[in-house]
Design a protein around this motif. Structure first.
Motif, PDB file in Angstrom:
ATOM      1  N   VAL A  64       0.826  -1.206   0.000  1.00 36.76           N
ATOM      2  CA  VAL A  64       0.000   0.000   0.000  1.00 36.76           C
ATOM      3  C   VAL A  64       0.863   1.260   0.000  1.00 36.76           C
ATOM      4  O   VAL A  64       0.624   2.193  -0.764  1.00 36.76           O
ATOM      5  CB  VAL A  64      -0.959   0.006   1.216  1.00 36.76           C
ATOM      6  N   LYS A  65       1.892   1.307   0.838  1.00 36.00           N
ATOM      7  CA  LYS A  65       2.679   2.538   0.956  1.00 36.00           C
ATOM      8  C   LYS A  65       3.800   2.631  -0.075  1.00 36.00           C
ATOM      9  O   LYS A  65       4.090   3.713  -0.564  1.00 36.00           O
ATOM     10  CB  LYS A  65       3.278   2.657   2.368  1.00 36.00           C
ATOM     11  N   VAL A  66       4.444   1.515  -0.366  1.00 31.24           N
ATOM     12  CA  VAL A  66       5.580   1.569  -1.287  1.00 31.24           C
ATOM     13  C   VAL A  66       5.105   1.474  -2.737  1.00 31.24           C
ATOM     14  O   VAL A  66       5.501   2.254  -3.586  1.00 31.24           O
ATOM     15  CB  VAL A  66       6.586   0.435  -0.987  1.00 31.24           C
ATOM     16  N   ARG A  67       4.205   0.521  -3.006  1.00 31.58           N
ATOM     17  CA  ARG A  67       3.749   0.319  -4.378  1.00 31.58           C
ATOM     18  C   ARG A  67       2.511   1.136  -4.708  1.00 31.58           C
ATOM     19  O   ARG A  67       2.074   1.163  -5.859  1.00 31.58           O
ATOM     20  CB  ARG A  67       3.434  -1.162  -4.597  1.00 31.58           C
ATOM     21  N   LYS A  68       1.913   1.759  -3.693  1.00 28.06           N
ATOM     22  CA  LYS A  68       0.685   2.557  -3.882  1.00 28.06           C
ATOM     23  C   LYS A  68      -0.449   1.731  -4.496  1.00 28.06           C
ATOM     24  O   LYS A  68      -1.226   2.225  -5.311  1.00 28.06           O
ATOM     25  CB  LYS A  68       0.941   3.789  -4.768  1.00 28.06           C
ATOM     26  N   GLU A  69      -0.502   0.451  -4.146  1.00 32.88           N
ATOM     27  CA  GLU A  69      -1.592  -0.376  -4.658  1.00 32.88           C
ATOM     28  C   GLU A  69      -2.871  -0.100  -3.877  1.00 32.88           C
ATOM     29  O   GLU A  69      -2.823   0.377  -2.743  1.00 32.88           O
ATOM     30  CB  GLU A  69      -1.233  -1.863  -4.514  1.00 32.88           C
ATOM     31  N   LYS A  70      -4.000  -0.452  -4.505  1.00 31.14           N
ATOM     32  CA  LYS A  70      -5.293  -0.230  -3.844  1.00 31.14           C
ATOM     33  C   LYS A  70      -5.431  -1.160  -2.652  1.00 31.14           C
ATOM     34  O   LYS A  70      -5.152  -2.351  -2.728  1.00 31.14           O
ATOM     35  CB  LYS A  70      -6.427  -0.504  -4.836  1.00 31.14           C
ATOM     36  N   SER A  71      -5.915  -0.580  -1.566  1.00 31.56           N
ATOM     37  CA  SER A  71      -6.017  -1.302  -0.314  1.00 31.56           C
ATOM     38  C   SER A  71      -6.852  -2.584  -0.444  1.00 31.56           C
ATOM     39  O   SER A  71      -6.487  -3.630   0.104  1.00 31.56           O
ATOM     40  CB  SER A  71      -6.610  -0.336   0.698  1.00 31.56           C
ATOM     41  N   ALA A  72      -7.960  -2.512  -1.185  1.00 28.04           N
ATOM     42  CA  ALA A  72      -8.841  -3.678  -1.302  1.00 28.04           C
ATOM     43  C   ALA A  72      -8.131  -4.833  -2.023  1.00 28.04           C
ATOM     44  O   ALA A  72      -8.247  -5.991  -1.625  1.00 28.04           O
ATOM     45  CB  ALA A  72     -10.118  -3.295  -2.056  1.00 28.04           C
ATOM     46  N   VAL A  73      -7.381  -4.480  -3.060  1.00 24.34           N
ATOM     47  CA  VAL A  73      -6.647  -5.495  -3.824  1.00 24.34           C
ATOM     48  C   VAL A  73      -5.590  -6.151  -2.932  1.00 24.34           C
ATOM     49  O   VAL A  73      -5.429  -7.374  -2.906  1.00 24.34           O
ATOM     50  CB  VAL A  73      -5.957  -4.837  -5.042  1.00 24.34           C
ATOM     51  N   VAL A  74      -4.884  -5.293  -2.189  1.00 25.52           N
ATOM     52  CA  VAL A  74      -3.809  -5.792  -1.336  1.00 25.52           C
ATOM     53  C   VAL A  74      -4.378  -6.679  -0.235  1.00 25.52           C
ATOM     54  O   VAL A  74      -3.809  -7.720   0.088  1.00 25.52           O
ATOM     55  CB  VAL A  74      -3.011  -4.621  -0.719  1.00 25.52           C
TER      56      VAL A  74
END
Lengths: 247, 236
Positions: free
Chosen positions: A108-118
């Motif tokens: 979430v913080k490093v890759r900025k991926e969507k929280s739901a996906v992660v």
């Protein structure tokens, strides 16, 4: 094993003050290869492992990861580290975050991926290491073996190109060693590139593609596990094996 | 003892002024101290050097000397510290905008001095977080700022809060110096006025002033004890 080198160390030297902990170390790890580093305490195995993602900077020589030399401290290094998972002897789970938050933080913080996906991927990984039902607990509420499995899930959540293990079972009670090694063995079977510093000779025998033996800062010998354990070439390795295998 | 009743307004006025400078200086010192602390733990050596130099200077110099520098060197350099005439804020803290600059000078000195101690209190909290936490964060690819924000600081403040409170209590007591550097009418200067100019007996006046300081420091100390006890419970 595809044979293509992912991690390459050339002429690596490292001193801690007057102590020469890594002496002209050359090592190449191929994509998909599992390299187990063994050797007596103080031989420089952990330093070698930590040098690969520059947690321990080296004094001379070069280390390349996936074709690129390790960058100096900064954003580029942070990006590289995000592609190399690391599992520590003392787990180092974030004490103020739940198990699930620990696994999700990096993506979430490093890759900025969507929280739901992660979250979905994180739960899948926790499932894989057998701790999905503890997702909302804090690290201190888990046993050592469980914490270490979470640490592996946390490293995997970044979908790394390689995983480094720095004595992952050395801080565990004996009955918990197996559950961690099982997870590591299954990763090795799935083709993950792994560098594992360990004292677990059983793991080295059945999961390693290659065993690297270090002593006094030098890479003394390397061979396939069957060959190494049956027939160590160097006196130093023979001596080491005779001490640990007689018990 | 009649001085307490007769001159209550003088005590109250002194208390109010001391309270104002303490609130302002504490706020300033917490902000500046946090900045210096980040410098001191930064991975960039020149920034670390700046932070260390700051702490070395202001932690090791007597507050009196810092006050002297502020009250005499700033005017010599042509500054009246007018940047502290902050709009809106000066409606509450009226002394910020007076033509006599000594309140501003004293505020600067107290803030600079206290910030060095705030920095060290914050840093001791950061050091209390096991290095493995920051290492794990780095190995995930978190940058220095992300590492501080998501991993280190949320764990460090617990260890910082009690030493930080002690720093602020010390600062409140240190503020008694400002009366000697041109600030008119703070709590400790009340003593001079009542005993010197108006001839009241010293001891009752001193007791009155002490009570004024205790009203600020004792509740703060009690609050810190409470926080500490709650942490001890949380840590099991």
């Amino acid at each position: 094993m595809t044979g293509e080198a992912l991690i390459v160390l050339e002429n690596v030297n490292k001193w801690f003050g007057p102590l020469h902990v890594l002496q002209d170390v050359d090592l190449s790890v191929a994509r998909g290869e599992v390299v187990v580093v063994i050797g007596p305490s103080g031989s420089g195995k952990s330093t070698l492992c930590r040098a690969i993602n520059r947690l321990e900077p080296i004094n001379s020589g070069t280390i390349t990861f996936d074709g690129q030399p390790l960058p100096a401290e900064g954003r580029a290094l942070a990006r590289l580290r995000s592609e190399v998972g690391m599992v520590f002897q003392s787990f180092n789970l974030f004490a103020h975050k739940t198990i699930l938050q620990n696994v999700m933080l990096g993506p979430v913080k490093v890759r900025k991926e969507k929280s739901a996906v992660v979250r979905e991927r994180a739960m899948g990984l926790l499932e894989r290491v057998g701790i999905a039902n503890q997702a909302d607990k804090y690290p201190a509420q888990l046993s050592g073996g469980q914490q270490q499995r979470v640490a592996i899930a946390r490293a995997l959540a970044m979908q790394p190109k390689a995983l480094l293990f720095d004595e992952p079972t050395s801080a565990l009670d004996p009955e918990m060693v197996g559950e961690v090694l099982d997870v590591m063995t299954s990763l090795a079977r799935d083709g993950m590139t792994m560098v594992v510093v360990t004292h677990e000779m059983g793991f080295a025998r059945h999961a390693a593609d290659r065993v690297v033996f270090m002593a006094d800062g030098q890479l003394v010998e390397q061979a396939a596990p069957e060959e190494f354990f049956a027939n160590p070439r160097s006196d130093r390795a023979r001596d080491f094996l005779s001490k640990i295998l007689t018990h | 003892m009649s001085v307490w009743v007769d001159k209550f307004d003088v005590f109250a006025g002194g208390f109010w002024l001391t309270f104002q400078i303490c609130v302002l200086a504490a706020t300033g010192a917490l902000i500046l101290g946090a900045v210096v602390a980040v410098l001191r733990i930064s991975p960039v050596p020149p920034l670390r050097a700046v932070g260390t130099a700051y702490v070395t200077i202001f932690r090791n110099m007597p507050l009196t000397v810092v006050m002297f520098f502020s009250a005499f060197a700033l005017p010599a350099l042509g500054s009246n510290a007018d940047f502290l005439r902050i709009p809106v804020l000066d409606l509450v803290f009226t002394r910020l905008s007076t033509d006599l600059p000594y309140f501003r000078f004293a505020l600067i000195a107290l803030t600079l001095y206290t910030a060095a101690f705030v920095c060290e209190a914050l840093r001791s909290g950061v050091n209390a977080v096991s290095p493995g936490q920051a290492e794990a964060a780095r190995s995930l690819g978190l940058t220095f700022t992300q590492n501080l924000r998501y991993v280190v600081l949320p764990q460090s403040w617990k260890a910082s809060i009690v030493p930080l409170g002690s720093v602020i209590i010390a600062m409140i007591k240190n503020s008694a110096l400002i009366g000697f550097f041109g600030v008119v009418g703070d709590l400790s200067a009340t003593a001079d006025q009542l005993t010197g100019a108006e001839g009241y007996a010293f001891i009752p006046v001193a007791i009155g002033i002490s009570i004024g300081y205790l009203i600020m420091t004792v509740p703060l100390g009690a609050l810190l004890d409470r926080i500490e006890r709650r942490q001890a419970v949380a840590a099991r």
